[in-house]
Every structure is written in C-alpha cells, then in structure tokens.
Design an enzyme around this catalytic site. Sequence first.
Site, PDB file in Angstrom:
ATOM      1  N   TRP A  78      -1.571   3.266   1.227  1.00 53.00           N
ATOM      2  CA  TRP A  78      -0.379   2.741   1.894  1.00 53.00           C
ATOM      3  C   TRP A  78       0.769   2.577   0.896  1.00 53.00           C
ATOM      4  O   TRP A  78       1.929   2.836   1.220  1.00 53.00           O
ATOM      5  CB  TRP A  78      -0.691   1.386   2.534  1.00 53.00           C
ATOM      6  CG  TRP A  78       0.488   0.734   3.200  1.00 53.00           C
ATOM      7  CD1 TRP A  78       0.893   0.867   4.496  1.00 53.00           C
ATOM      8  CD2 TRP A  78       1.434  -0.169   2.598  1.00 53.00           C
ATOM      9  NE1 TRP A  78       2.014   0.121   4.734  1.00 53.00           N
ATOM     10  CE2 TRP A  78       2.364  -0.529   3.590  1.00 53.00           C
ATOM     11  CE3 TRP A  78       1.570  -0.703   1.316  1.00 53.00           C
ATOM     12  CZ2 TRP A  78       3.424  -1.402   3.339  1.00 53.00           C
ATOM     13  CZ3 TRP A  78       2.634  -1.567   1.050  1.00 53.00           C
ATOM     14  CH2 TRP A  78       3.540  -1.911   2.064  1.00 53.00           C
ATOM     15  N   HIS A  79       0.423   2.172  -0.325  1.00 53.96           N
ATOM     16  CA  HIS A  79       1.455   1.907  -1.314  1.00 53.96           C
ATOM     17  C   HIS A  79       2.148   3.169  -1.804  1.00 53.96           C
ATOM     18  O   HIS A  79       3.304   3.105  -2.226  1.00 53.96           O
ATOM     19  CB  HIS A  79       0.863   1.150  -2.513  1.00 53.96           C
ATOM     20  CG  HIS A  79       0.683  -0.302  -2.275  1.00 53.96           C
ATOM     21  ND1 HIS A  79      -0.412  -0.829  -1.621  1.00 53.96           N
ATOM     22  CD2 HIS A  79       1.480  -1.365  -2.571  1.00 53.96           C
ATOM     23  CE1 HIS A  79      -0.287  -2.148  -1.543  1.00 53.96           C
ATOM     24  NE2 HIS A  79       0.853  -2.498  -2.109  1.00 53.96           N
ATOM     25  N   GLY A  80       1.483   4.285  -1.781  1.00 56.01           N
ATOM     26  CA  GLY A  80       2.147   5.482  -2.265  1.00 56.01           C
ATOM     27  C   GLY A  80       1.307   6.722  -2.107  1.00 56.01           C
ATOM     28  O   GLY A  80       0.075   6.657  -2.085  1.00 56.01           O
TER      29      GLY A  80
END
Length: 499
Positions: free
Chosen positions: A330-332
Amino acid sequence: MVFNSTSFLIFFPIVVLVYFIMPRKIRYIWLLIASYYFYMSWNAKYAILIGFSTIITYLSGLCIGWINGSGVNNKVKVKKIVVAASFGINILILVVFKYSGFILDSLNIIFKESGIRVLEMPFDIVLPVGISFYTFQALSYTMDVYRGDISAEKNILKYALFVSFFPQLVAGPIERSINLISQISEIPKTKIEYERIANGLIIMVWGFFLKLVIADRIAILVNTVFDRYYMYGTVELIVAAMGFALQIYCDFSSYSTIAIGASQIMGITLMENFNVPYFSRSIKEFWRRWHISLSTWFKDYLYIPLGGNRCSRGRAYINLMIVFLVSGLWHGANWTFVIWGGVHGLYQIIGQETRCIKDKINNKIHTKTECASYKLMQLIITFFLIDFAWIFFRADSIGDATKYIFRIFTKLNLWVLCDGSLYNIGLNQQEIHLLIIAVIMLVIVDYIRYKKNQRLDIFLSGQCIWFRWLVIFFLLFSTIIFGVYGPEFDSSQFIYFQF
C-alpha cells in the site's frame, strides 16, 4: 496545493471566513467546493477519479440499503456481490494508476530470465495524489454499510464531502464513515467558539513546526547520505538511518496534525493518527501508535475478515503476515516497501513466539520488569528494530538497502565523532544545533503526551497565560525564522503524498 505553501495560507482563511458567514444549511456544499478546488489544484483531471470512486461507493451503499429493505432472496449473498463489485472496481483503479508500472517491471525481470521480450507500458500514467487514502476511505464506507454499522447516506453531496474533505484528503488520517459523515450532518449546528478555534490554530502551528523546522531540515542530511551511501561509513550511515526515522515521523505526523487542527477550527473532529510511536516498548505497541487510521483499517477490514487470531496459531501468523505485506505494498509500488512490511510481520511473529521464553528468563533471574531501566531498554531495542526496517523503506532498491546495511557493519569509522566530519553531511554546525534544539522540543511535547495523554493544545490550556503564549510564540517564530523554505530543499512535498 500543499499546507506549507502561500496558496494554502490564502486559501484556508478564505474557506473558514466564508464557512462561518454563509447560511449554515449549505455550509457542507461550500466545503465540498473548497475540497474539490483544493484537490484539483494539483491536476484537474484527478477529480474524475475521485468523483468516479465516490459515485461507485455511493451507489453501492444505496444498493445495500435497498436490499436490506426489500424482499430479495439471499440478501447476504446479493449484498456480498455488491460489496465485491465496489471493492473490485476501486481496487482495479488503484492497481492501474499505482501498480501497473511495478507489475510490468516485476514481470520483465521474470521474462528476462526466460528470454522473453520485455513488456513496455503502452501509455504514461501519473500517480494521482492521495489515491490510496481516499480509496480506502471510500471502501470502508461500503463495508460499514454492509455490516450495518451505519445507514446508507442518501445525500450524494454530503457523501462526496466525506470522501473528499480537504484537510485529510491527500495524506490522511483515513477517516471512518461512522465518525465523519455524522459530523457532516451536524455542520449546521457548528458555532464560532474561541477556545476550539484557538486550540485548532495551536495544533496547526505545531504541525508546521514539525514539518518546516524538523522534517525538512533533517531531510537534507538524510538525502545526502542515502543518495551516496557508498561514500560513508558506519557512523554517518547510522546517523542518517536514525535521521530518517525522525524525518518520516515528523513529516507524516505534521500533515495529520495540521489536518486535525484545520478541521477542528471548522468544528469537525478527525481521529488521531499518531500517538508518540517512538515511546513504544514493543513492535506491537508501535503499530498501535503509528499511522493509527491505517493500522486499524487493516485490522477491521482485512485481518479480522481473514480470521484474525480466532484460528490456529499458524493460520493467525499467515493472516498477520498477509496484512503487513499488503500494508507494505500500500505504501509504494516497490519491493522495498514489501520487504519493509514483511520485516515488521516477522517482528510480530518472533515477538509472540518468544514471549514465553522471555517471561521465563525474567522470572528465573528475577528481572525487575517494572523499573525504569528495563522499560528504557525495551524502548531502545524497539526503536533500533524499527529503524532497521526504515532502511528498506527509504532505499531506492533492495540492493541499495542491503549494501547500506552491509556498510554499517563493515565500515567502522568512530573517529568522525571527534573530527567534525558530521558537520559535512548536508547540515553545518549551526543547522545541526538548531535541529537538536527542535528535537528536544519534540521529545518534551511527546513525553507530555505519553505521561499525561494530552495533546499540546490541551496541555497549554491548563497552564498560566504567560507560559501558554510563550510556547505559542516560540513555535510560531521558530517556524517563520528557522523553517526550511525554497525549492532547493524540496520543502513543498510531504513524504506520504507518493502513497
């Protein structure tokens, strides 16, 4: 438009002024207009995506509400189809705009080993700002309506404001429908209250201090070392890794802090997103204090539906690892983020597996687990474990992260602690001293929060007036005088905008 810009300093007072002087019944419409203007200031085309996501989740809520009151057979099954469609469409949009390049690059690595021709992106895709945040917020609404936690919102404009509310739109906190939609409905009752507005301004000033004085200043040091890690030894690499831990905390929490303060001025309460995470004494506690809106989102909408810990130990660990791997992704769109999430998942599993062993050892050697020294030791160990994982988060590739860590253990250079070399890694002596003073201020405020469970505005409201204004002016003028400004420092972006 970002918080730390001249545009926002003009935009926000105008929004608040018009908000309080216009008829109360249509205030939410004004906020909706302001929110879309705020978001479209990056790229007007982005509004199409957020509008489409809004319509899909709004209609899914209406469908679920209609099914509940109709005579449809197999209501649960039909509602699950609606939820699946809503999630499927929104996740597909997220994958296309955020992960298509990552997927193609990963496939090309596999295909290259097999001698297959490399795939190319058929068109350029620009990552819409904040897409992960508003997508998750909209999806939580669909699930909340399905579970019966809230009723479907029939006013599409109020629902659109829930998805796009500008203070927290781009980088959180990820609000829950049960909290924010109900407050949107209560907007006509909002009055001008001096104490609430004053406290909101104090929160915003503290957020700007975190961003401009600490985060953007230490970012110069961190970027200098991480971009040329092969030129530095153990001490500089450790300083930069610890610096990034401080940078990402101050940068990300500053956005949430400013968002919370701005919303409070308009009479809307957003959930707390950070609660002194580096005072945690375990990784499990850290995730109760760090990015709370996201960690609770994954708990409620992924971990529990997977079975949580209401199953065998092995299955519970698999569920836990899935959550952290997805959280990392989700973060990257990079394997470094997946590794970062996996490391935290392993921390949790190892911590649970060794808990009994640690308790037996402590009992056998009569360790005083409630004394300050033991708690401090736990805090330090937890911080270093977190900091180790942050290296993967910050590095451009897994290879860079492993080489960075390798150099920490193989390029010992303790002499730089005495020869002044640390003043040559992006910040001079004066800048380092300013940073140390600002960090001391952060530690004091976080310690007060940790011991008294009080935000800065609440703590100051209980102090004498001269002390209160002394602190406020110190923060305000420190931000104005010592804040890091200008494009050369890239102070216009918050780290989490890319997520």
